[in-house]
Design an enzyme around this catalytic site. Sequence first.
Site, PDB file in Angstrom:
ATOM      1  N   ARG A  13      23.434  -2.721   1.636  1.00  0.00           N
ATOM      2  CA  ARG A  13      22.740  -2.009   2.556  1.00  0.00           C
ATOM      3  C   ARG A  13      21.072  -2.144   2.290  1.00  0.00           C
ATOM      4  NH1 ARG A  13      25.233   4.160   3.252  1.00  0.00           N
ATOM      5  NH2 ARG A  13      26.527   3.390   5.096  1.00  0.00           N
ATOM      6  N   GLY A  14      20.817  -2.777   1.028  1.00  0.00           N
ATOM      7  CA  GLY A  14      19.471  -3.104   0.582  1.00  0.00           C
ATOM      8  C   GLY A  14      18.885  -4.069   1.367  1.00  0.00           C
ATOM      9  N   VAL A  16      17.674  -6.903   0.284  1.00  0.00           N
ATOM     10  CA  VAL A  16      18.434  -8.245  -0.166  1.00  0.00           C
ATOM     11  C   VAL A  16      19.742  -8.328   0.118  1.00  0.00           C
ATOM     12  CG1 VAL A  16      18.993  -9.917  -2.229  1.00  0.00           C
ATOM     13  CG2 VAL A  16      16.821  -8.615  -2.115  1.00  0.00           C
ATOM     14  N   GLY A  17      20.639  -7.466  -0.264  1.00  0.00           N
ATOM     15  CA  GLY A  17      21.994  -7.630   0.305  1.00  0.00           C
ATOM     16  C   GLY A  17      22.341  -7.760   1.616  1.00  0.00           C
ATOM     17  N   SER A 108      14.224 -10.742 -11.033  1.00  0.00           N
ATOM     18  CA  SER A 108      12.631 -10.275 -10.636  1.00  0.00           C
ATOM     19  C   SER A 108      11.773 -11.268 -11.437  1.00  0.00           C
ATOM     20  CB  SER A 108      12.547  -9.046 -10.690  1.00  0.00           C
ATOM     21  OG  SER A 108      11.390  -8.438 -10.736  1.00  0.00           O
ATOM     22  N   SER A 109      10.676 -11.398 -10.747  1.00  0.00           N
ATOM     23  CA  SER A 109       9.625 -12.121 -11.572  1.00  0.00           C
ATOM     24  C   SER A 109       8.877 -11.168 -12.607  1.00  0.00           C
ATOM     25  CB  SER A 109       8.492 -12.654 -10.539  1.00  0.00           C
ATOM     26  OG  SER A 109       8.074 -11.538  -9.656  1.00  0.00           O
ATOM     27  N   CYS A 110       9.269 -10.124 -12.585  1.00  0.00           N
ATOM     28  CA  CYS A 110       8.520  -9.142 -13.638  1.00  0.00           C
ATOM     29  C   CYS A 110       9.381  -9.563 -15.023  1.00  0.00           C
ATOM     30  CB  CYS A 110       8.676  -7.817 -13.322  1.00  0.00           C
ATOM     31  SG  CYS A 110      10.452  -6.858 -13.274  1.00  0.00           S
ATOM     32  N   TYR A 137      12.413  -1.726 -16.134  1.00  0.00           N
ATOM     33  CA  TYR A 137      13.214  -2.812 -15.193  1.00  0.00           C
ATOM     34  C   TYR A 137      13.328  -4.312 -15.501  1.00  0.00           C
ATOM     35  CZ  TYR A 137      14.087  -4.803 -10.529  1.00  0.00           C
ATOM     36  OH  TYR A 137      14.663  -5.696  -9.422  1.00  0.00           O
ATOM     37  N   LYS A 141      16.683  -6.482 -16.134  1.00  0.00           N
ATOM     38  CA  LYS A 141      17.027  -7.867 -15.659  1.00  0.00           C
ATOM     39  C   LYS A 141      17.089  -9.020 -16.695  1.00  0.00           C
ATOM     40  CE  LYS A 141      17.179  -6.445 -11.498  1.00  0.00           C
ATOM     41  NZ  LYS A 141      18.467  -6.476 -10.947  1.00  0.00           N
ATOM     42  N   PRO A 164      13.779 -13.877  -8.030  1.00  0.00           N
ATOM     43  CA  PRO A 164      13.094 -13.755  -6.632  1.00  0.00           C
ATOM     44  C   PRO A 164      11.590 -13.359  -7.079  1.00  0.00           C
ATOM     45  CG  PRO A 164      14.801 -12.584  -6.507  1.00  0.00           C
ATOM     46  CD  PRO A 164      14.815 -12.853  -7.896  1.00  0.00           C
ATOM     47  N   ASN A 166       8.044 -11.355  -5.535  1.00  0.00           N
ATOM     48  CA  ASN A 166       7.998 -10.175  -4.684  1.00  0.00           C
ATOM     49  C   ASN A 166       8.551 -10.578  -3.126  1.00  0.00           C
ATOM     50  OD1 ASN A 166       6.344  -9.517  -6.802  1.00  0.00           O
ATOM     51  ND2 ASN A 166       5.178  -7.920  -5.607  1.00  0.00           N
ATOM     52  N   LEU A 167       9.345  -9.354  -2.806  1.00  0.00           N
ATOM     53  CA  LEU A 167       9.980  -9.780  -1.541  1.00  0.00           C
ATOM     54  C   LEU A 167       9.624  -8.821  -0.276  1.00  0.00           C
ATOM     55  CD1 LEU A 167      13.484 -10.051  -3.193  1.00  0.00           C
ATOM     56  CD2 LEU A 167      12.112 -11.947  -2.265  1.00  0.00           C
ATOM     57  N   HIS A 180       7.215  -0.759  -2.264  1.00  0.00           N
ATOM     58  CA  HIS A 180       6.176  -2.010  -2.669  1.00  0.00           C
ATOM     59  C   HIS A 180       5.023  -2.042  -1.938  1.00  0.00           C
ATOM     60  CE1 HIS A 180       9.918  -3.424  -4.704  1.00  0.00           C
ATOM     61  NE2 HIS A 180       9.221  -3.814  -5.635  1.00  0.00           N
ATOM     62  N   ASP A 270      -2.917  -1.653 -11.465  1.00  0.00           N
ATOM     63  CA  ASP A 270      -2.944  -2.599 -10.850  1.00  0.00           C
ATOM     64  C   ASP A 270      -1.832  -3.429 -11.045  1.00  0.00           C
ATOM     65  OD1 ASP A 270      -5.317  -2.953  -9.320  1.00  0.00           O
ATOM     66  OD2 ASP A 270      -6.560  -3.977 -11.137  1.00  0.00           O
TER      67      ASP A 270
HETATM   68  O1  GFB Z   1       4.350  -4.018  -4.687  1.00  0.00           O
HETATM   69  P1  GFB Z   1       4.084  -3.228  -5.978  1.00  0.00           P
HETATM   70  O2  GFB Z   1       3.939  -1.835  -5.906  1.00  0.00           O
HETATM   71  O3  GFB Z   1       4.510  -3.851  -7.225  1.00  0.00           O
HETATM   72  O4  GFB Z   1       2.490  -3.507  -6.209  1.00  0.00           O
HETATM   73  P2  GFB Z   1       4.217  -5.043  -8.409  1.00  0.00           P
HETATM   74  C1  GFB Z   1       1.573  -4.686  -6.111  1.00  0.00           C
HETATM   75  C2  GFB Z   1       0.229  -4.403  -6.124  1.00  0.00           C
HETATM   76  O5  GFB Z   1      -0.213  -3.909  -4.994  1.00  0.00           O
HETATM   77  C3  GFB Z   1      -0.399  -3.543  -7.295  1.00  0.00           C
HETATM   78  C4  GFB Z   1      -1.095  -2.539  -5.090  1.00  0.00           C
HETATM   79  O6  GFB Z   1      -1.495  -4.151  -7.654  1.00  0.00           O
HETATM   80  C5  GFB Z   1      -0.671  -2.203  -6.367  1.00  0.00           C
HETATM   81  O7  GFB Z   1      -1.482  -1.301  -7.219  1.00  0.00           O
HETATM   82  N1  GFB Z   1      -1.199  -1.816  -4.080  1.00  0.00           N
HETATM   83  C6  GFB Z   1      -2.188  -1.524  -3.192  1.00  0.00           C
HETATM   84  C7  GFB Z   1      -0.096  -0.812  -3.672  1.00  0.00           C
HETATM   85  N2  GFB Z   1      -1.752  -0.467  -2.514  1.00  0.00           N
HETATM   86  C8  GFB Z   1      -0.470  -0.107  -2.659  1.00  0.00           C
HETATM   87  C9  GFB Z   1       0.307   0.736  -2.167  1.00  0.00           C
HETATM   88  O8  GFB Z   1       0.132   1.570  -1.032  1.00  0.00           O
HETATM   89  N3  GFB Z   1       1.524   0.934  -2.638  1.00  0.00           N
HETATM   90  C10 GFB Z   1       1.883   0.081  -3.536  1.00  0.00           C
HETATM   91  N4  GFB Z   1       3.493   0.282  -4.173  1.00  0.00           N
HETATM   92  N5  GFB Z   1       1.176  -0.685  -4.162  1.00  0.00           N
HETATM   93  C11 GFB Z   1       6.847  -4.469  -8.728  1.00  0.00           C
HETATM   94  C12 GFB Z   1       7.390  -4.143 -10.197  1.00  0.00           C
HETATM   95  O9  GFB Z   1       5.350  -4.711  -9.261  1.00  0.00           O
HETATM   96  O10 GFB Z   1       7.396  -5.472  -8.210  1.00  0.00           O
HETATM   97  C13 GFB Z   1       8.751  -4.154 -10.011  1.00  0.00           C
HETATM   98  O11 GFB Z   1       7.090  -2.810 -10.439  1.00  0.00           O
HETATM   99  C14 GFB Z   1       9.408  -5.821  -9.328  1.00  0.00           C
HETATM  100  O12 GFB Z   1       9.279  -4.334 -11.331  1.00  0.00           O
HETATM  101  C15 GFB Z   1       8.484  -5.681  -7.972  1.00  0.00           C
HETATM  102  O13 GFB Z   1       9.261  -6.903 -10.186  1.00  0.00           O
HETATM  103  C16 GFB Z   1       8.881  -7.106  -7.315  1.00  0.00           C
HETATM  104  O14 GFB Z   1       4.372  -6.349  -7.830  1.00  0.00           O
HETATM  105  O15 GFB Z   1       2.833  -4.556  -9.177  1.00  0.00           O
END
Ligand code: GFB
Length: 313
Positions: A13-14, A16-17, A108-110, A137, A141, A164, A166-167, A180, A270
């Site tokens: 349901r997600g 990716v899936g 995940s790339s993290c 997380y 992973k 992967p 970021n998606l 995200h 950040d």
């Molecule tokens: O996508 P995001 O939440 O995850 O944030 P990460 C990416 C960047 O976007 C960060 C900025 O620098 C955030 O501060 N950003 C700006 C925002 N505005 C916003 C907003 O309104 N919402 C959000 N969410 N971010 C995740 C990991 O990291 O990525 C997971 O926490 C996983 O573990 C995933 O790996 C793919 O790219 O920082």
Amino acid sequence: MEKQARIYVAGHRGMVGSAIIRKLQEEGYTTIITRTSSELDLRNQEAVADFFEQERPEYVFLAAAKVGGIMANNTYRAEFLYDNLMIESNIIHQAYKTGVKKLLFLGSSCIYPKLAPQPLKEEYLLSGFLESTNEPYAIAKITGIKLCEAYRSQYGCDFISAMPTNLYGPNDNYDLNGSHVLPALIRKFHEAKINNQPTVEVWGTGSPMREFLHADDLADACFFLMEHYNGELFVNIGTGEDVTIKQVAELIKEIVGFEGELRWNTDKPDGTPRKLMDVSRLHDMGWKHTTELKEGLERTYQDFLANEVLYVE
Ligand code: GFB
């Protein structure tokens, strides 16, 4: 995979899936097995064992996980570690016990160190400290990768892992505290436009760089790896190109048609400064993404408009 093969997609349901299901259906697979989380709690060892005994899947796409953006990762640290460890341990172990022919685990790339050299090569795993907001997380992973490696080396299981970048895409999470950056900004700019708000709050400084891959491209790559790859080392999946958060915010602003100002809230984290994938191994195998960011975001905004009622409760 034979067209009649019994294929279990965990996490169907997600984002990716559901993309993997669309890809399998497109390719003519007829026996796709799924369970919702209320039908099967993947954290429950006994329930997962019973499910594998009964359904006997031959192939498994392990796309089930507790996921979220930077805030969710940092807030629900216990669940991001516990839920993900339980889900992957239960599925990988039962896949071994019931003789699954092949399993693909999605990471995940993290998983890479916060300050690893760029672009991120697969061999940089465990070469430095992780980024703190998503360390739980990432640890889960990394454990999933190591489980696949261990069952392969000890028991000869054909379990592979893919990492992967970021998606984004259909069925993403639009909850502003859990999502995200891309779905968050699509929703914020859209609502600001509709409500004639003068500003939109964007988190952090805007300087971090991120690489974004459309979920349909990811599903295509997963299918490709399931068909063509059986090595021990996990494989990066991405586009090999990245942008600053500021650039992507401006792009979404333009696509949505919001005419106000961006207000950067630097009290929000950040996260990792940059996490650009080195995708040369995947390219060398013959796979490349097809959806470019601008086109993918335009499609995603149309999908958001069509499903706004579902996505925004
Ligand atoms: O996508 P995001 O939440 O995850 O944030 P990460 C990416 C960047 O976007 C960060 C900025 O620098 C955030 O501060 N950003 C700006 C925002 N505005 C916003 C907003 O309104 N919402 C959000 N969410 N971010 C995740 C990991 O990291 O990525 C997971 O926490 C996983 O573990 C995933 O790996 C793919 O790219 O920082």
